[in-house]
Design a protein around this motif. Structure first.
Motif, PDB file in Angstrom:
ATOM      1  N   THR A 277     -37.789  26.250 -51.166  1.00 29.01           N
ATOM      2  CA  THR A 277     -37.067  26.559 -49.929  1.00 29.01           C
ATOM      3  C   THR A 277     -37.127  25.367 -48.997  1.00 29.01           C
ATOM      4  O   THR A 277     -37.945  24.461 -49.172  1.00 29.01           O
ATOM      5  CB  THR A 277     -37.681  27.786 -49.218  1.00 29.01           C
ATOM      6  OG1 THR A 277     -39.037  27.454 -48.819  1.00 29.01           O
ATOM      7  CG2 THR A 277     -37.715  29.005 -50.121  1.00 29.01           C
ATOM      8  N   ASP A 278     -36.251  25.377 -47.987  1.00 21.96           N
ATOM      9  CA  ASP A 278     -36.267  24.299 -46.994  1.00 21.96           C
ATOM     10  C   ASP A 278     -37.610  24.258 -46.272  1.00 21.96           C
ATOM     11  O   ASP A 278     -38.136  23.188 -45.972  1.00 21.96           O
ATOM     12  CB  ASP A 278     -35.127  24.485 -45.985  1.00 21.96           C
ATOM     13  CG  ASP A 278     -33.758  24.233 -46.610  1.00 21.96           C
ATOM     14  OD1 ASP A 278     -33.710  23.541 -47.652  1.00 21.96           O
ATOM     15  OD2 ASP A 278     -32.752  24.724 -46.078  1.00 21.96           O
ATOM     16  N   PHE A 279     -38.168  25.443 -45.991  1.00 17.96           N
ATOM     17  CA  PHE A 279     -39.486  25.502 -45.339  1.00 17.96           C
ATOM     18  C   PHE A 279     -40.537  24.822 -46.207  1.00 17.96           C
ATOM     19  O   PHE A 279     -41.354  24.026 -45.721  1.00 17.96           O
ATOM     20  CB  PHE A 279     -39.889  26.955 -45.080  1.00 17.96           C
ATOM     21  CG  PHE A 279     -41.315  27.107 -44.632  1.00 17.96           C
ATOM     22  CD1 PHE A 279     -41.659  26.906 -43.303  1.00 17.96           C
ATOM     23  CD2 PHE A 279     -42.315  27.439 -45.539  1.00 17.96           C
ATOM     24  CE1 PHE A 279     -42.978  27.042 -42.889  1.00 17.96           C
ATOM     25  CE2 PHE A 279     -43.634  27.574 -45.132  1.00 17.96           C
ATOM     26  CZ  PHE A 279     -43.962  27.379 -43.802  1.00 17.96           C
ATOM     27  N   GLY A 280     -40.523  25.126 -47.497  1.00 17.74           N
ATOM     28  CA  GLY A 280     -41.511  24.544 -48.393  1.00 17.74           C
ATOM     29  C   GLY A 280     -41.388  23.041 -48.502  1.00 17.74           C
ATOM     30  O   GLY A 280     -42.392  22.326 -48.560  1.00 17.74           O
ATOM     31  N   LYS A 281     -40.139  22.531 -48.531  1.00 15.45           N
ATOM     32  CA  LYS A 281     -39.923  21.093 -48.619  1.00 15.45           C
ATOM     33  C   LYS A 281     -40.536  20.358 -47.434  1.00 15.45           C
ATOM     34  O   LYS A 281     -41.007  19.228 -47.559  1.00 15.45           O
ATOM     35  CB  LYS A 281     -38.424  20.794 -48.687  1.00 15.45           C
ATOM     36  CG  LYS A 281     -37.763  21.245 -49.981  1.00 15.45           C
ATOM     37  CD  LYS A 281     -36.275  20.970 -49.929  1.00 15.45           C
ATOM     38  CE  LYS A 281     -35.555  21.468 -51.171  1.00 15.45           C
ATOM     39  NZ  LYS A 281     -34.096  21.246 -51.090  1.00 15.45           N
ATOM     40  N   ILE A 282     -40.505  21.001 -46.258  1.00 15.46           N
ATOM     41  CA  ILE A 282     -41.034  20.366 -45.044  1.00 15.46           C
ATOM     42  C   ILE A 282     -42.526  20.631 -44.896  1.00 15.46           C
ATOM     43  O   ILE A 282     -43.320  19.729 -44.620  1.00 15.46           O
ATOM     44  CB  ILE A 282     -40.276  20.876 -43.804  1.00 15.46           C
ATOM     45  CG1 ILE A 282     -38.806  20.472 -43.879  1.00 15.46           C
ATOM     46  CG2 ILE A 282     -40.916  20.350 -42.519  1.00 15.46           C
ATOM     47  CD1 ILE A 282     -37.949  21.085 -42.806  1.00 15.46           C
ATOM     48  N   ALA A 283     -42.919  21.905 -45.076  1.00 13.41           N
ATOM     49  CA  ALA A 283     -44.302  22.305 -44.790  1.00 13.41           C
ATOM     50  C   ALA A 283     -45.296  21.811 -45.825  1.00 13.41           C
ATOM     51  O   ALA A 283     -46.442  21.483 -45.484  1.00 13.41           O
ATOM     52  CB  ALA A 283     -44.384  23.829 -44.673  1.00 13.41           C
ATOM     53  N   ASP A 284     -44.889  21.737 -47.095  1.00 15.16           N
ATOM     54  CA  ASP A 284     -45.836  21.362 -48.148  1.00 15.16           C
ATOM     55  C   ASP A 284     -46.409  19.963 -47.951  1.00 15.16           C
ATOM     56  O   ASP A 284     -47.636  19.800 -47.959  1.00 15.16           O
ATOM     57  CB  ASP A 284     -45.164  21.493 -49.521  1.00 15.16           C
ATOM     58  CG  ASP A 284     -46.126  21.179 -50.647  1.00 15.16           C
ATOM     59  OD1 ASP A 284     -47.099  21.927 -50.819  1.00 15.16           O
ATOM     60  OD2 ASP A 284     -45.922  20.173 -51.358  1.00 15.16           O
ATOM     61  N   PRO A 285     -45.585  18.918 -47.766  1.00 14.71           N
ATOM     62  CA  PRO A 285     -46.180  17.594 -47.541  1.00 14.71           C
ATOM     63  C   PRO A 285     -46.966  17.504 -46.243  1.00 14.71           C
ATOM     64  O   PRO A 285     -47.948  16.764 -46.160  1.00 14.71           O
ATOM     65  CB  PRO A 285     -44.968  16.651 -47.522  1.00 14.71           C
ATOM     66  CG  PRO A 285     -43.789  17.516 -47.245  1.00 14.71           C
ATOM     67  CD  PRO A 285     -44.104  18.841 -47.846  1.00 14.71           C
ATOM     68  N   ILE A 286     -46.542  18.260 -45.214  1.00 14.80           N
ATOM     69  CA  ILE A 286     -47.297  18.268 -43.957  1.00 14.80           C
ATOM     70  C   ILE A 286     -48.683  18.848 -44.186  1.00 14.80           C
ATOM     71  O   ILE A 286     -49.693  18.308 -43.722  1.00 14.80           O
ATOM     72  CB  ILE A 286     -46.552  19.070 -42.877  1.00 14.80           C
ATOM     73  CG1 ILE A 286     -45.274  18.332 -42.453  1.00 14.80           C
ATOM     74  CG2 ILE A 286     -47.447  19.322 -41.664  1.00 14.80           C
ATOM     75  CD1 ILE A 286     -44.422  19.107 -41.482  1.00 14.80           C
ATOM     76  N   ALA A 287     -48.746  19.966 -44.923  1.00 16.30           N
ATOM     77  CA  ALA A 287     -50.035  20.600 -45.210  1.00 16.30           C
ATOM     78  C   ALA A 287     -50.929  19.690 -46.032  1.00 16.30           C
ATOM     79  O   ALA A 287     -52.139  19.587 -45.797  1.00 16.30           O
ATOM     80  CB  ALA A 287     -49.815  21.929 -45.936  1.00 16.30           C
ATOM     81  N   ASP A 288     -50.336  19.006 -47.023  1.00 21.97           N
ATOM     82  CA  ASP A 288     -51.113  18.083 -47.859  1.00 21.97           C
ATOM     83  C   ASP A 288     -51.781  17.003 -47.025  1.00 21.97           C
ATOM     84  O   ASP A 288     -52.989  16.743 -47.151  1.00 21.97           O
ATOM     85  CB  ASP A 288     -50.196  17.409 -48.892  1.00 21.97           C
ATOM     86  CG  ASP A 288     -49.586  18.404 -49.849  1.00 21.97           C
ATOM     87  OD1 ASP A 288     -50.074  19.538 -49.901  1.00 21.97           O
ATOM     88  OD2 ASP A 288     -48.619  18.035 -50.541  1.00 21.97           O
ATOM     89  N   LYS A 289     -50.989  16.381 -46.174  1.00 24.92           N
ATOM     90  CA  LYS A 289     -51.504  15.263 -45.393  1.00 24.92           C
ATOM     91  C   LYS A 289     -52.412  15.734 -44.269  1.00 24.92           C
ATOM     92  O   LYS A 289     -53.336  15.022 -43.869  1.00 24.92           O
ATOM     93  CB  LYS A 289     -50.332  14.433 -44.857  1.00 24.92           C
ATOM     94  CG  LYS A 289     -49.603  13.693 -45.968  1.00 24.92           C
ATOM     95  CD  LYS A 289     -48.343  13.048 -45.491  1.00 24.92           C
ATOM     96  CE  LYS A 289     -47.702  12.241 -46.619  1.00 24.92           C
ATOM     97  NZ  LYS A 289     -47.487  13.031 -47.843  1.00 24.92           N
ATOM     98  N   ALA A 290     -52.166  16.943 -43.750  1.00 27.01           N
ATOM     99  CA  ALA A 290     -52.981  17.452 -42.644  1.00 27.01           C
ATOM    100  C   ALA A 290     -54.422  17.698 -43.086  1.00 27.01           C
ATOM    101  O   ALA A 290     -55.363  17.324 -42.380  1.00 27.01           O
ATOM    102  CB  ALA A 290     -52.364  18.736 -42.082  1.00 27.01           C
ATOM    103  N   ILE A 291     -54.616  18.324 -44.243  1.00 28.90           N
ATOM    104  CA  ILE A 291     -55.986  18.625 -44.684  1.00 28.90           C
ATOM    105  C   ILE A 291     -56.719  17.338 -45.056  1.00 28.90           C
ATOM    106  O   ILE A 291     -57.911  17.181 -44.772  1.00 28.90           O
ATOM    107  CB  ILE A 291     -55.987  19.625 -45.866  1.00 28.90           C
ATOM    108  CG1 ILE A 291     -57.413  20.089 -46.167  1.00 28.90           C
ATOM    109  CG2 ILE A 291     -55.327  19.037 -47.087  1.00 28.90           C
ATOM    110  CD1 ILE A 291     -58.054  20.902 -45.070  1.00 28.90           C
ATOM    111  N   MET A 292     -56.004  16.381 -45.663  1.00 33.73           N
ATOM    112  CA  MET A 292     -56.642  15.113 -46.014  1.00 33.73           C
ATOM    113  C   MET A 292     -56.984  14.317 -44.759  1.00 33.73           C
ATOM    114  O   MET A 292     -58.086  13.751 -44.651  1.00 33.73           O
ATOM    115  CB  MET A 292     -55.724  14.300 -46.930  1.00 33.73           C
ATOM    116  CG  MET A 292     -56.351  13.036 -47.471  1.00 33.73           C
ATOM    117  SD  MET A 292     -57.804  13.352 -48.515  1.00 33.73           S
ATOM    118  CE  MET A 292     -57.020  14.227 -49.888  1.00 33.73           C
ATOM    119  N   ALA A 293     -56.062  14.284 -43.811  1.00 28.97           N
ATOM    120  CA  ALA A 293     -56.313  13.560 -42.565  1.00 28.97           C
ATOM    121  C   ALA A 293     -57.467  14.188 -41.802  1.00 28.97           C
ATOM    122  O   ALA A 293     -58.313  13.481 -41.228  1.00 28.97           O
ATOM    123  CB  ALA A 293     -55.055  13.550 -41.698  1.00 28.97           C
ATOM    124  N   ALA A 294     -57.524  15.524 -41.788  1.00 26.44           N
ATOM    125  CA  ALA A 294     -58.623  16.216 -41.088  1.00 26.44           C
ATOM    126  C   ALA A 294     -59.965  15.845 -41.695  1.00 26.44           C
ATOM    127  O   ALA A 294     -60.936  15.573 -40.975  1.00 26.44           O
ATOM    128  CB  ALA A 294     -58.400  17.723 -41.150  1.00 26.44           C
TER     129      ALA A 294
END
Length: 228
Positions: free
Chosen positions: A91-108
């Motif tokens: 979905t469009d949501f998944g295309k946007i949210a998935d990479p954000i979530a990936d980078k957010a947990i690693m950055a945290a």
């Protein structure tokens, strides 16, 4: 709901509420298992930070809980993309949210470790600069094509996740030495794969621009022939 016909009574007219029914189906598609796992990963980010920084950030018990949250986030990262592709849940949501979530947990994880003095800031800087730079580069060339995830990139992600996870745990002795080398490997892979993505982006953009120029030339030649 998806089995309801588009017309009623064989008249060829849309059934009452047909548009509303279609909208409901499209809205429901947002709540598939892949997107739910992505949302869980986003929620885990602030939870991980709170667990990581409890009691000054040096309590082994709280660090173990933080590691558990980080591990769950990394595992969901593996499964949500696989499920989305396998069962056509993209979905469009998944295309946007998935990479954000990936980078957010690693950055945290990286920022918390550096703030606590467990990891040099230059390591965090290199990894975050690479991730942000590659994301921006993907947008830079997106009209020419998509840079696919490489095998090296996947190995890099695995090395980063393993290294950060080992640093989150309060390890001592040989394991503490091992995590240093795992992080060193992650940094090397981060730089090497980042340079490879830059090369791919430049090649892709050059090919895209060449194709656009060729198409423009063909269009101009056709217009010239039509004008004769």
């Amino acid at each position: 709901m998806t089995g309801v016909p588009a017309s009623a009574g064989g008249t060829g007219r849309p059934a009452p509420g047909g548009k509303l029914g279609a909208a409901a189906v499209n809205q429901a598609s947002l709540w598939n298992i892949a997107n739910i796992l992505t949302m869980v990963r986003l929620v885990l980010v602030p939870g991980f930070v709170m667990l990581m920084l409890q009691d000054g950030g040096y309590d082994p018990a709280w660090r173990a809980w933080a590691w558990a949250a980080f591990a769950v986030a990394m595992i969901t990262d593996i499964f949500d993309g696989h499920l989305a592709r396998t069962y056509n849940l993209v979905t469009d949501f998944g295309k946007i949210a998935d990479p954000i979530a990936d980078k957010a947990i690693m950055a945290a994880g990286l920022i918390c470790l550096s703030a606590l003095g467990d990891l040099p800031w230059w390591v965090t800087g290199i990894i975050l600069f690479r991730e942000l730079g590659i994301t921006l580069m993907r947008f830079w060339v997106i009209r020419h094509g998509i840079i696919p995830a490489s095998r090296g990139g996947k190995v890099k992600t695995l090395a980063q996740g393993t290294a950060v996870g080992m640093y989150v745990l309060a390890l001592t002795g040989p394991l503490a030495t091992l995590r240093f080398w795992v992080m060193a490997l992650a940094v090397v892979l981060t730089v090497v794969t980042g340079l490879d993505y830059v090369r791919q982006a430049i090649v892709l953009r050059r090919r895209g621009l060449a194709a656009e120029r060729a198409a423009a030339g063909d269009a101009a030649a056709e217009e010239a022939r039509d004008a004769r």
